[in-house]
Structure formats: structure tokens, C-alpha cells
Design a protein around this motif. Sequence first.
Motif, PDB file in Angstrom:
ATOM      1  N   LEU A   4      61.524  31.877  14.017  1.00  8.18           N
ATOM      2  CA  LEU A   4      60.384  32.745  13.729  1.00  8.18           C
ATOM      3  C   LEU A   4      59.232  31.964  13.094  1.00  8.18           C
ATOM      4  CD1 LEU A   4      60.619  36.326  12.314  1.00  8.18           C
ATOM      5  CD2 LEU A   4      58.869  34.772  11.489  1.00  8.18           C
ATOM      6  N   THR A   5      59.571  30.997  12.244  1.00 10.55           N
ATOM      7  CA  THR A   5      58.523  30.275  11.510  1.00 10.55           C
ATOM      8  C   THR A   5      57.995  29.046  12.243  1.00 10.55           C
ATOM      9  OG1 THR A   5      60.250  29.076  10.291  1.00 10.55           O
ATOM     10  CG2 THR A   5      59.318  31.048   9.255  1.00 10.55           C
ATOM     11  N   THR A   6      58.646  28.640  13.323  1.00 13.15           N
ATOM     12  CA  THR A   6      58.172  27.454  14.064  1.00 13.15           C
ATOM     13  C   THR A   6      57.620  27.801  15.440  1.00 13.15           C
ATOM     14  OG1 THR A   6      60.420  27.027  14.888  1.00 13.15           O
ATOM     15  CG2 THR A   6      59.745  25.898  12.861  1.00 13.15           C
ATOM     16  N   ALA A   7      58.007  28.939  15.995  1.00 14.38           N
ATOM     17  CA  ALA A   7      57.523  29.333  17.329  1.00 14.38           C
ATOM     18  C   ALA A   7      56.236  30.137  17.183  1.00 14.38           C
ATOM     19  CB  ALA A   7      58.594  30.139  18.064  1.00 14.38           C
ATOM     20  N   TYR A   8      55.178  29.469  16.744  1.00 13.97           N
ATOM     21  CA  TYR A   8      53.905  30.140  16.545  1.00 13.97           C
ATOM     22  C   TYR A   8      52.848  29.554  17.479  1.00 13.97           C
ATOM     23  CZ  TYR A   8      53.109  25.980  13.646  1.00 13.97           C
ATOM     24  OH  TYR A   8      53.001  24.687  13.194  1.00 13.97           O
ATOM     25  N   GLU A   9      51.739  30.261  17.571  1.00 14.36           N
ATOM     26  CA  GLU A   9      50.589  29.780  18.336  1.00 14.36           C
ATOM     27  C   GLU A   9      49.427  29.544  17.383  1.00 14.36           C
ATOM     28  OE1 GLU A   9      49.555  32.376  21.531  1.00 14.36           O
ATOM     29  OE2 GLU A   9      51.647  32.805  22.038  1.00 14.36           O
ATOM     30  N   ARG A  10      48.587  28.566  17.727  1.00 14.12           N
ATOM     31  CA  ARG A  10      47.386  28.298  16.944  1.00 14.12           C
ATOM     32  C   ARG A  10      46.150  28.688  17.754  1.00 14.12           C
ATOM     33  NH1 ARG A  10      46.439  27.484  12.088  1.00 14.12           N
ATOM     34  NH2 ARG A  10      45.274  25.536  12.242  1.00 14.12           N
ATOM     35  N   ASP A  11      45.202  29.334  17.078  1.00 16.03           N
ATOM     36  CA  ASP A  11      43.948  29.726  17.708  1.00 16.03           C
ATOM     37  C   ASP A  11      42.838  29.406  16.708  1.00 16.03           C
ATOM     38  OD1 ASP A  11      41.903  30.837  19.158  1.00 16.03           O
ATOM     39  OD2 ASP A  11      42.457  32.915  18.741  1.00 16.03           O
ATOM     40  N   GLY A  12      42.304  28.188  16.784  1.00 17.02           N
ATOM     41  CA  GLY A  12      41.362  27.747  15.769  1.00 17.02           C
ATOM     42  C   GLY A  12      42.067  27.619  14.433  1.00 17.02           C
ATOM     43  N   ASP A  13      41.547  28.300  13.410  1.00 17.79           N
ATOM     44  CA  ASP A  13      42.188  28.296  12.089  1.00 17.79           C
ATOM     45  C   ASP A  13      43.173  29.443  11.924  1.00 17.79           C
ATOM     46  OD1 ASP A  13      40.877  26.025  11.284  1.00 17.79           O
ATOM     47  OD2 ASP A  13      39.224  27.090  10.310  1.00 17.79           O
ATOM     48  N   ALA A  14      43.434  30.173  12.981  1.00 14.92           N
ATOM     49  CA  ALA A  14      44.398  31.283  12.936  1.00 14.92           C
ATOM     50  C   ALA A  14      45.760  30.830  13.442  1.00 14.92           C
ATOM     51  CB  ALA A  14      43.896  32.455  13.772  1.00 14.92           C
ATOM     52  N   THR A  15      46.802  31.432  12.870  1.00  7.65           N
ATOM     53  CA  THR A  15      48.173  31.178  13.294  1.00  7.65           C
ATOM     54  C   THR A  15      48.804  32.510  13.670  1.00  7.65           C
ATOM     55  OG1 THR A  15      48.305  29.341  11.713  1.00  7.65           O
ATOM     56  CG2 THR A  15      50.373  30.106  12.678  1.00  7.65           C
ATOM     57  N   ILE A  16      49.440  32.551  14.829  1.00  5.71           N
ATOM     58  CA  ILE A  16      50.012  33.798  15.337  1.00  5.71           C
ATOM     59  C   ILE A  16      51.526  33.674  15.387  1.00  5.71           C
ATOM     60  CG2 ILE A  16      50.014  35.475  17.222  1.00  5.71           C
ATOM     61  CD1 ILE A  16      47.279  34.158  18.053  1.00  5.71           C
ATOM     62  N   PHE A  17      52.205  34.486  14.594  1.00  8.66           N
ATOM     63  CA  PHE A  17      53.659  34.540  14.556  1.00  8.66           C
ATOM     64  C   PHE A  17      54.115  35.809  15.274  1.00  8.66           C
ATOM     65  CE2 PHE A  17      52.164  32.432  10.689  1.00  8.66           C
ATOM     66  CZ  PHE A  17      52.902  31.259  10.676  1.00  8.66           C
ATOM     67  N   THR A  18      55.386  35.872  15.614  1.00  9.87           N
ATOM     68  CA  THR A  18      55.957  37.085  16.206  1.00  9.87           C
ATOM     69  C   THR A  18      57.129  37.550  15.361  1.00  9.87           C
ATOM     70  OG1 THR A  18      55.314  36.430  18.452  1.00  9.87           O
ATOM     71  CG2 THR A  18      57.021  38.113  18.238  1.00  9.87           C
ATOM     72  N   ILE A  19      56.989  38.725  14.770  1.00  6.21           N
ATOM     73  CA  ILE A  19      58.043  39.298  13.932  1.00  6.21           C
ATOM     74  C   ILE A  19      58.972  40.138  14.804  1.00  6.21           C
ATOM     75  CG2 ILE A  19      58.538  40.870  12.024  1.00  6.21           C
ATOM     76  CD1 ILE A  19      55.910  40.085  10.777  1.00  6.21           C
ATOM     77  N   THR A  20      60.263  39.914  14.674  1.00  4.62           N
ATOM     78  CA  THR A  20      61.251  40.693  15.415  1.00  4.62           C
ATOM     79  C   THR A  20      61.869  41.758  14.505  1.00  4.62           C
ATOM     80  OG1 THR A  20      62.836  38.910  14.925  1.00  4.62           O
ATOM     81  CG2 THR A  20      61.788  38.890  17.094  1.00  4.62           C
TER      82      THR A  20
END
Length: 265
Positions: free
Chosen positions: A8-24
Amino acid sequence: MSSTLETLTTAYERDGDATIFTITDDWLQGRAAFGGLVAALGLMAARHLAAPDRRLRALQTTFVRPSQPGPLRFEASMERDGRNLTQIRAIGFQDGERVATTRAIFGLPLDTVDRVPPPVWPDAPAPDMIEAAPYIDGLMPKFLQHFEFRWVRGAVPYSGSTETDSLTWLRARDGQIGPEALSVLFSDAIPSPAIGVMPGMAKSSTVAWSVSLFEPPAPVDEGGWWLIHTRLTSLRDGYGHHVTTLWTPEGQAAAVSEQTLAVYP
């Protein structure tokens, strides 16, 4: 759908200065995502903007509305990058609505002397001498399945107890995320003693939360048993306040936190 802590904490996406996580949904605490996880994700988003030699000194988190399973976007912004201190704000959004705000303060060492040492960990039986606390699906918050606990002392939730403190061993089952984020995550993993004081089922939610971190002088065994002490200082008008101290498996103080929470029938 489920995910380990590490995934959960490593499979994220970066969009500029934003970080997108996915909560299950296995990280829920009632109808909302586990607050300690949300705060740790905000910290991890802020960490992308901070110099690696500046250690986390404090993290402040407010929860605006419940975070749900699905994408959680943290937008980080630099508030100040000074000679010794860096302040970064990370705001969490879901479906365009703000769900949480974290403010992380990173700093360089300013002195070489420990003039007042951090709290010393209390006497407690070793975790292997205490019976494991089982995870009971349907009766306990889902996120607890990702942790192991050994309860040293503390009241049973909703038992109307007069006990106002708890002491617990805990460790993560499925992943390592670094001592900083793990200290934040663990500092919110234990139910507040306020829940034990309530004489029956009650609603509860965090209003505001602040964590101050110490930098342990020794390497930290993230997969070992951490010790956490929580002391309830007040519960009036449906609002409680407690102070939590966390120690690493090596016996070094890792963090002290204060939390204000709503607790009511």
C-alpha cells in the motif's frame, strides 16, 4: 481487495508534487480508513519534498471527513525551507473533497547534548510471555489484522472501566516502511483508554492529532516488538484527550503524541 502495508505504501503514483495512494477496505477502522495510516501517507507524500538529512521532528494531522477505500491523493507544498527547519503541508483529497491535512516539520540537529533525555520505557513482561491477542473478523476494526498485539494492561473496550492507561506490545505483520512512518502509524494503532471508560458501545473519531518524534541513536528493527503506553488525561462533554509514548524494540523512545477525539454514546 486487500493489500499489505508494504504494498500500500510503495505502490503509489506521482503527479508533480502530488502522491496518489490506493486504500483497500482491509485498512478500514469502522466506516473510515485507519487514521494512523492516512497520517503516515501524508508524511510520505511530504517526505518527497524534504532533504533526506532532515529528520521528521513533528507531524500534525487533522481529519476533515472519513477517508474511504479507493485513491487518496496527497498534494504536498513547501511552506518554508529554512536553514535548519523545513515545513511541508500535504492535503489529502478523495473525489475532489478534502479528507485530511498533515503538516510535517523536518529539521537538522541543533545541539550535540541530550540535556533532558526522552522517556524511559516502563517495566513490562516480554511479549513472548504474554498470550497473543487474536484478530476477530467482524468484531474488531479491519486494519487490526495487519498487526500483532500483546496486551500488558488496559481496559476492555466499552466495559465502563476506571482504568485510564494502557500498555501494549505491537508489531506489523506484513511490511516495513521506515522508522519515521512506522512511528506515526504505530502511535495511532492502539484504542484510546477512553473507549474502555465508556459503559457500552460508543462512537469515536479523532478530531486532531500531533506527533513529536525522537531520533533513536541505534538502528531500529522495524519487524520487532514495539512498546506503546497511552494515558487518558480527560473525557468531558464527549471529547477525550490522551498522550501516547512509543518505544522501539531496542528500548529507545521513538515518539510522543497527543490526540483529541470525540467519544459519545
